[in-house]
Write a protein that holds these residues in place. Structure first.
Motif, PDB file in Angstrom:
ATOM      1  N   GLY A 173      50.591  22.560 -95.863  1.00 22.51           N
ATOM      2  CA  GLY A 173      51.666  23.503 -96.126  1.00 22.51           C
ATOM      3  C   GLY A 173      51.240  24.509 -97.167  1.00 22.51           C
ATOM      4  N   ASP A 174      51.935  24.535 -98.313  1.00 20.06           N
ATOM      5  CA  ASP A 174      51.594  25.479 -99.376  1.00 20.06           C
ATOM      6  C   ASP A 174      50.672  24.859-100.423  1.00 20.06           C
ATOM      7  OD1 ASP A 174      53.302  23.741-100.626  1.00 20.06           O
ATOM      8  OD2 ASP A 174      54.600  25.280-101.494  1.00 20.06           O
ATOM      9  N   LYS A 175      50.013  23.758-100.072  1.00 12.00           N
ATOM     10  CA  LYS A 175      49.083  23.104-100.980  1.00 12.00           C
ATOM     11  C   LYS A 175      47.671  23.116-100.404  1.00 12.00           C
ATOM     12  CE  LYS A 175      52.600  19.947-102.806  1.00 12.00           C
ATOM     13  NZ  LYS A 175      52.981  18.518-102.964  1.00 12.00           N
ATOM     14  N   CYS A 241      41.498  24.215 -92.255  1.00 10.93           N
ATOM     15  CA  CYS A 241      42.042  23.217 -91.343  1.00 10.93           C
ATOM     16  C   CYS A 241      43.352  22.683 -91.913  1.00 10.93           C
ATOM     17  CB  CYS A 241      41.053  22.078 -91.098  1.00 10.93           C
ATOM     18  SG  CYS A 241      40.479  21.265 -92.614  1.00 10.93           S
ATOM     19  N   GLN A 242      44.095  21.975 -91.088  1.00  6.65           N
ATOM     20  CA  GLN A 242      45.361  21.399 -91.514  1.00  6.65           C
ATOM     21  C   GLN A 242      45.232  19.894 -91.694  1.00  6.65           C
ATOM     22  OE1 GLN A 242      47.753  23.132 -88.179  1.00  6.65           O
ATOM     23  NE2 GLN A 242      49.186  23.650 -89.830  1.00  6.65           N
ATOM     24  N   LEU A 243      45.999  19.383 -92.629  1.00 11.19           N
ATOM     25  CA  LEU A 243      46.106  17.939 -92.792  1.00 11.19           C
ATOM     26  C   LEU A 243      46.693  17.334 -91.522  1.00 11.19           C
ATOM     27  CD1 LEU A 243      46.092  15.390 -94.673  1.00 11.19           C
ATOM     28  CD2 LEU A 243      48.457  16.027 -95.251  1.00 11.19           C
ATOM     29  N   ASP A 244      46.132  16.217 -91.109  1.00 15.50           N
ATOM     30  CA  ASP A 244      46.620  15.521 -89.914  1.00 15.50           C
ATOM     31  C   ASP A 244      47.046  14.108 -90.318  1.00 15.50           C
ATOM     32  OD1 ASP A 244      47.229  14.705 -87.368  1.00 15.50           O
ATOM     33  OD2 ASP A 244      45.155  14.504 -86.704  1.00 15.50           O
ATOM     34  N   GLY A 245      48.346  13.946 -90.569  1.00 14.28           N
ATOM     35  CA  GLY A 245      48.838  12.623 -90.954  1.00 14.28           C
ATOM     36  C   GLY A 245      49.159  12.541 -92.432  1.00 14.28           C
ATOM     37  N   SER A 246      48.944  11.377 -93.018  1.00 11.81           N
ATOM     38  CA  SER A 246      49.308  11.101 -94.404  1.00 11.81           C
ATOM     39  C   SER A 246      48.541  11.987 -95.382  1.00 11.81           C
ATOM     40  CB  SER A 246      49.025   9.635 -94.731  1.00 11.81           C
ATOM     41  OG  SER A 246      49.192   9.388 -96.116  1.00 11.81           O
ATOM     42  N   TYR A 292      47.375  31.510 -90.786  1.00  9.91           N
ATOM     43  CA  TYR A 292      48.447  31.240 -91.746  1.00  9.91           C
ATOM     44  C   TYR A 292      49.824  31.364 -91.104  1.00  9.91           C
ATOM     45  CZ  TYR A 292      51.992  32.045 -95.260  1.00  9.91           C
ATOM     46  OH  TYR A 292      53.167  31.997 -95.977  1.00  9.91           O
ATOM     47  N   GLU A 293      50.073  32.503 -90.472  1.00  5.32           N
ATOM     48  CA  GLU A 293      51.405  32.734 -89.907  1.00  5.32           C
ATOM     49  C   GLU A 293      51.714  31.734 -88.802  1.00  5.32           C
ATOM     50  OE1 GLU A 293      51.749  36.776 -88.705  1.00  5.32           O
ATOM     51  OE2 GLU A 293      51.628  37.574 -90.754  1.00  5.32           O
ATOM     52  N   GLU A 294      50.742  31.454 -87.924  1.00  4.51           N
ATOM     53  CA  GLU A 294      50.947  30.491 -86.856  1.00  4.51           C
ATOM     54  C   GLU A 294      51.235  29.102 -87.403  1.00  4.51           C
ATOM     55  OE1 GLU A 294      48.234  28.286 -83.461  1.00  4.51           O
ATOM     56  OE2 GLU A 294      47.770  30.384 -83.957  1.00  4.51           O
ATOM     57  N   TRP A 295      50.452  28.683 -88.380  1.00  6.92           N
ATOM     58  CA  TRP A 295      50.640  27.356 -88.952  1.00  6.92           C
ATOM     59  C   TRP A 295      51.975  27.247 -89.679  1.00  6.92           C
ATOM     60  CZ3 TRP A 295      45.091  26.263 -91.286  1.00  6.92           C
ATOM     61  CH2 TRP A 295      44.192  26.117 -90.232  1.00  6.92           C
ATOM     62  N   GLU A 296      52.405  28.326 -90.317  1.00  5.00           N
ATOM     63  CA  GLU A 296      53.707  28.307 -91.006  1.00  5.00           C
ATOM     64  C   GLU A 296      54.860  28.197 -90.008  1.00  5.00           C
ATOM     65  OE1 GLU A 296      54.806  28.511 -94.520  1.00  5.00           O
ATOM     66  OE2 GLU A 296      52.904  27.446 -94.350  1.00  5.00           O
ATOM     67  N   ARG A 297      54.742  28.913 -88.892  1.00  2.55           N
ATOM     68  CA  ARG A 297      55.799  28.856 -87.877  1.00  2.55           C
ATOM     69  C   ARG A 297      55.892  27.436 -87.312  1.00  2.55           C
ATOM     70  NH1 ARG A 297      53.587  33.788 -86.063  1.00  2.55           N
ATOM     71  NH2 ARG A 297      52.505  32.673 -84.386  1.00  2.55           N
ATOM     72  N   ASN A 298      54.761  26.832 -87.008  1.00  3.31           N
ATOM     73  CA  ASN A 298      54.758  25.498 -86.444  1.00  3.31           C
ATOM     74  C   ASN A 298      55.256  24.452 -87.457  1.00  3.31           C
ATOM     75  OD1 ASN A 298      53.727  26.518 -84.073  1.00  3.31           O
ATOM     76  ND2 ASN A 298      51.599  26.074 -84.608  1.00  3.31           N
TER      77      ASN A 298
END
Length: 300
Positions: A173-175, A241-246, A292-298
């Motif tokens: 997210g924002d971290k 990349c995005q965090l996946d899970g915990s 960024y924008e795509e990940w924020e929307r999702n």
């Protein structure tokens, strides 16, 4: 970043050349590079500033062409020549010649000087460590057509050492996952990073390094940008990349001295640094990184 030296233009095409008066000499000793200090700043050493006899001697047998920046050619005091220490000692005694440590080069300005100096150090170290063939032990020779060392006995050819590695912006997210290296001179916060292993893609390296260093799974690995990083003979590939899970992380204490999620608002301005790591931290802070924008929307 360090390679963004515009409006200057870097030419790395190798060719045999004889130094001209306008060209410059770079000498390296360990972690130090020797430059010429004027009243205003540190400059590369112009051949026209060298004593005539010294200039003639090293031009004949003791310099290696490095690269051109704009119309100026830069030459390395050849660490492979037998009289290297003698010539280096003579150079160090010349008026105006000074040394700068490798880490201090990050502060040298304008940035094109930093890029030129650190690239020279990288090539100096490569020449210094490629005197003998790793296969048969014979003394290597410089290839006259390309930058390579060739064994005259068994034909082994070696090119400059370049190690692929990844810089990873793990987002939650924002971290952003921030780390500090263990046992390094560099003490500031950085990103998860690591070298690519044999048989491994960059994407596989991203997954492995994140898991090894902080024990997290990631998804949506997205390429950002690359950077030559001569400080460690490396070509860096940056990924977000995005965090996946915990989001519970487990730090590798042999590799890291610290790891934590840091919010966008807590990140300092890193826009004036020379590294890919700093640029990636900055574009995360400014919300301008890919996806960024795509990940924020999702996420919402």
């Amino acid at each position: 970043m360090i390679q963004d030296i515009g409006p200057h233009i870097y030419h790395n095409e190798y060719h045999l050349a004889v130094p001209q008066q306008k060209d410059c000499l770079i000498a390296v000793e360990g972690r130090k590079v020797y430059l010429y200090r004027t009243d205003r700043a540190e400059e590369f050493i112009p051949f026209e500033r060298l004593e005539k006899s010294f200039r003639e001697q090293i031009s004949a047998a003791g310099v290696v062409f490095l690269f051109r920046i704009d119309e100026i050619s830069y030459f390395l005091l050849d660490p492979q020549m037998e009289d290297y220490q003698t010539f280096l000692g003579m150079l160090k005694e010349m008026e105006g010649v000074c040394s700068i440590d490798m880490q201090k080069l990050r502060e040298l300005r304008p940035m094109w000087k930093t890029f030129g100096a650190i690239t020279a150090i990288q090539l100096n170290n490569w020449y210094q460590n490629r005197k003998f063939c790793g296969s048969c032990g014979s003394r290597m020779r410089k290839n006259e057509k390309e930058r390579a060392m060739v064994c005259p006995k068994c034909g082994l050819t070696e090119y400059p050492k370049i190690c692929p590695a990844v810089i990873i912006g793990v987002t939650n997210g924002d971290k952003l996952m921030m780390t500090k290296y263990a046992g390094r001179e560099f003490k500031n916060y950085a990103l998860v990073a690591g070298f690519t292993e044999i048989g491994e893609s960059f994407e596989a390296t991203v997954r492995r390094e994140v898991m090894e260093e902080v024990g997290l799974k990631v998804k949506n690995i997205t390429y950002y940008k690359s950077q030559p990083w001569a400080f460690t003979d490396t070509i860096l590939a940056g990924f977000f990349c995005q965090l996946d899970g915990s989001d519970e992380y487990h730090m590798d204490r042999e590799e890291l001295s610290a790891a934590e999620w840091i919010s966008r608002e807590q990140l300092p301005d890193r826009s004036f640094d020379i590294s890919l790591t700093s640029e990636m931290i900055e574009v995360f802070r400014r919300k301008t990184y890919p996806k960024y924008e795509e990940w924020e929307r999702n996420r919402k």
